[in-house]
Motif scaffolding. Structure first.
Motif, PDB file in Angstrom:
ATOM      1  N   PRO A  89      -0.468 -15.324  -5.189  1.00 43.42           N
ATOM      2  CA  PRO A  89      -1.808 -15.844  -5.535  1.00 43.42           C
ATOM      3  C   PRO A  89      -2.927 -15.264  -4.662  1.00 43.42           C
ATOM      4  N   ASN A  90      -2.589 -14.529  -3.600  1.00 45.65           N
ATOM      5  CA  ASN A  90      -3.637 -13.930  -2.755  1.00 45.65           C
ATOM      6  C   ASN A  90      -4.013 -12.516  -3.180  1.00 45.65           C
ATOM      7  N   VAL A  91      -3.355 -11.996  -4.215  1.00 44.35           N
ATOM      8  CA  VAL A  91      -3.623 -10.598  -4.583  1.00 44.35           C
ATOM      9  C   VAL A  91      -5.050 -10.467  -5.134  1.00 44.35           C
ATOM     10  N   LEU A  92      -5.692  -9.331  -4.801  1.00 43.49           N
ATOM     11  CA  LEU A  92      -7.052  -9.057  -5.283  1.00 43.49           C
ATOM     12  C   LEU A  92      -6.949  -8.128  -6.501  1.00 43.49           C
ATOM     13  N   ILE A  93      -7.586  -8.532  -7.599  1.00 41.08           N
ATOM     14  CA  ILE A  93      -7.508  -7.747  -8.840  1.00 41.08           C
ATOM     15  C   ILE A  93      -8.809  -6.980  -9.052  1.00 41.08           C
ATOM     16  N   MET A  94      -8.660  -5.657  -9.269  1.00 41.37           N
ATOM     17  CA  MET A  94      -9.822  -4.807  -9.544  1.00 41.37           C
ATOM     18  C   MET A  94      -9.588  -4.062 -10.849  1.00 41.37           C
ATOM     19  N   ARG A 142     -14.596  -7.276   0.540  1.00 44.74           N
ATOM     20  CA  ARG A 142     -13.854  -8.508   0.295  1.00 44.74           C
ATOM     21  C   ARG A 142     -12.802  -8.787   1.377  1.00 44.74           C
ATOM     22  N   LEU A 143     -12.118  -7.707   1.830  1.00 45.34           N
ATOM     23  CA  LEU A 143     -10.974  -7.934   2.735  1.00 45.34           C
ATOM     24  C   LEU A 143     -11.261  -7.517   4.183  1.00 45.34           C
ATOM     25  N   GLY A 144     -12.446  -6.980   4.440  1.00 39.07           N
ATOM     26  CA  GLY A 144     -12.855  -6.673   5.812  1.00 39.07           C
ATOM     27  C   GLY A 144     -12.453  -5.300   6.306  1.00 39.07           C
ATOM     28  N   GLY A 145     -11.634  -4.568   5.562  1.00 37.46           N
ATOM     29  CA  GLY A 145     -11.225  -3.227   5.985  1.00 37.46           C
ATOM     30  C   GLY A 145     -10.260  -2.640   4.978  1.00 37.46           C
ATOM     31  N   HIS A 185       1.839  -6.244  -2.874  1.00 37.26           N
ATOM     32  CA  HIS A 185       0.571  -5.561  -2.570  1.00 37.26           C
ATOM     33  C   HIS A 185      -0.572  -6.535  -2.286  1.00 37.26           C
ATOM     34  N   ASP A 186      -1.550  -6.033  -1.518  1.00 35.56           N
ATOM     35  CA  ASP A 186      -2.764  -6.823  -1.248  1.00 35.56           C
ATOM     36  C   ASP A 186      -3.760  -6.680  -2.396  1.00 35.56           C
ATOM     37  N   VAL A 187      -3.761  -5.502  -3.015  1.00 35.72           N
ATOM     38  CA  VAL A 187      -4.755  -5.197  -4.050  1.00 35.72           C
ATOM     39  C   VAL A 187      -4.063  -4.519  -5.226  1.00 35.72           C
TER      40      VAL A 187
END
Ligand code: CP
Length: 308
Positions: A256-261, A150-153, A216-218
């Motif tokens: 709003p850019n955070v990735l939820i797992m 999803r985020l490329g790295g 955080h990013d994720v």
């Protein structure tokens, strides 16, 4: 290229190169899963035992599918309905099944250390599918694969693991794996659910979910494990949701850019609102799809590893 070990017992001490090899190999198998015929002959003639002493939906079915996609023969053991329920010991059970000639064993058990013990009583390649509160390495590998997709790295990302860290094998495997890949890892949850010594692993602790979302990013959000007595660590699941639950309102307000797992299974309305669990911020079902490819990669790399 070959993995350094004959087994996958956890991600503690596993090198960046080995993790990279698994993730790159999984990319090839992810392509196979998009073909009309989703099967390759790679493990033809190998026999794999799925030894599950604890409940599972995603991990058990995903390993079984991965084995079938690689053309291996599979046998499945669940504690319920087996002679273990009549009192047969773990060692006797394994030795009896192994007499039927198995090459690899995938094991889930409620006790930490069982996969390592299996390496001492069996000649098969052992893969840990979750042992107690210890590790769940293939979950962390599929989480990392999904982040990378999803985020490329992964290197340089800020990842926060949220929730019941003290009962979680997913947390520990993610911490080891993500740090090896160059991410910065934090945890967030009520202080009763954060192990005292966790900062010694190089992990930052947050007790405020809004701040954790903002920084955080994720967010990898864990299930509150009520079956492991997590309920005694919080006043109520309603209160947990009020203080730590991930809602669309919180995400929109903070990042709003955070990735939820989420590794699943989800307690809807506890750690995630349904709006988030089904909404645009999350990749939960992608994680499940990627799990098959990642497990194919691990099975392939261990099952075809040349003798040292
Ligand atoms: N994520 C995970 O381990 O799910 P299962 O318990 O359903 O296998």
């Amino acid at each position: 290229m070959a993995l350094s070990s004959n087994h996958l017992l956890g991600l503690q001490g596993v090198s960046k190169e080995d993790i990279q090899l698994i993730l790159d190999t999984a990319t090839t198998f992810r392509e196979v899963l998009e073909r009309p015929i989703k099967k390759v002959p790679t493990l033809q003639g190998k026999t794999i035992l799925n030894l599950f002493y604890e409940n599972s939906t995603r991990t058990r079915l995903s390993f079984e599918l991965a084995e079938k996609r690689l053309s291996a023969d599979t046998i499945n053991f669940s504690k319920a309905g087996s002679s273990a329920a009549k009192g047969e010991s773990f060692k006797d059970t394994v030795r009896n099944i192994e007499s039927m000639k198995v090459d690899m064993i995938i094991v889930r058990h409620e006790s930490a250390g069982v996969p390592k013990y299996l390496t001492q009583i069996s000649d098969a390649n052992i893969i840990n599918a979750g042992d107690g509160r210890h590790e769940h390495p293939t979950q962390a590998l599929l989480d990392m694969y999904s982040i990378r997709e999803r985020l490329g790295g992964i290197e340089g990302l800020k990842v926060c693991i949220v929730g019941d860290i003290s009962h979680s094998r997913v947390a520990l495997s993610n911490i080891y794996g993500l740090q090896a890949m160059g991410a910065s890892v934090s945890v967030c949850g009520p202080s009763t659910m954060i192990p005292w010594e966790i900062e010694s692993l190089g992990v930052k602790v947050y007790n405020n979910i809004d701040k954790a979302i903002a920084e955080h990013d994720v967010l990898n959000v864990l299930r509150i494990q009520l079956e492991r007595d997590a309920g005694v660590l919080i006043p109520s699941v309603r209160e947990y949701h009020n203080y730590f639950g991930i809602t669309a309102e919180r995400i929109n307000k903070n990042n709003p850019n955070v990735l939820i797992m989420h590794p699943g299974p989800i307690n809807r309305g506890v750690e995630l609102s349904s709006e988030v669990a089904d909404g645009p911020f999350q990749i939960i079902l992608n994680q499940v799809t990627n799990g098959v490819a990642v497990r194919m990669a691990v099975l392939y790399l261990l099952g075809t590893k040349p003798e040292a």
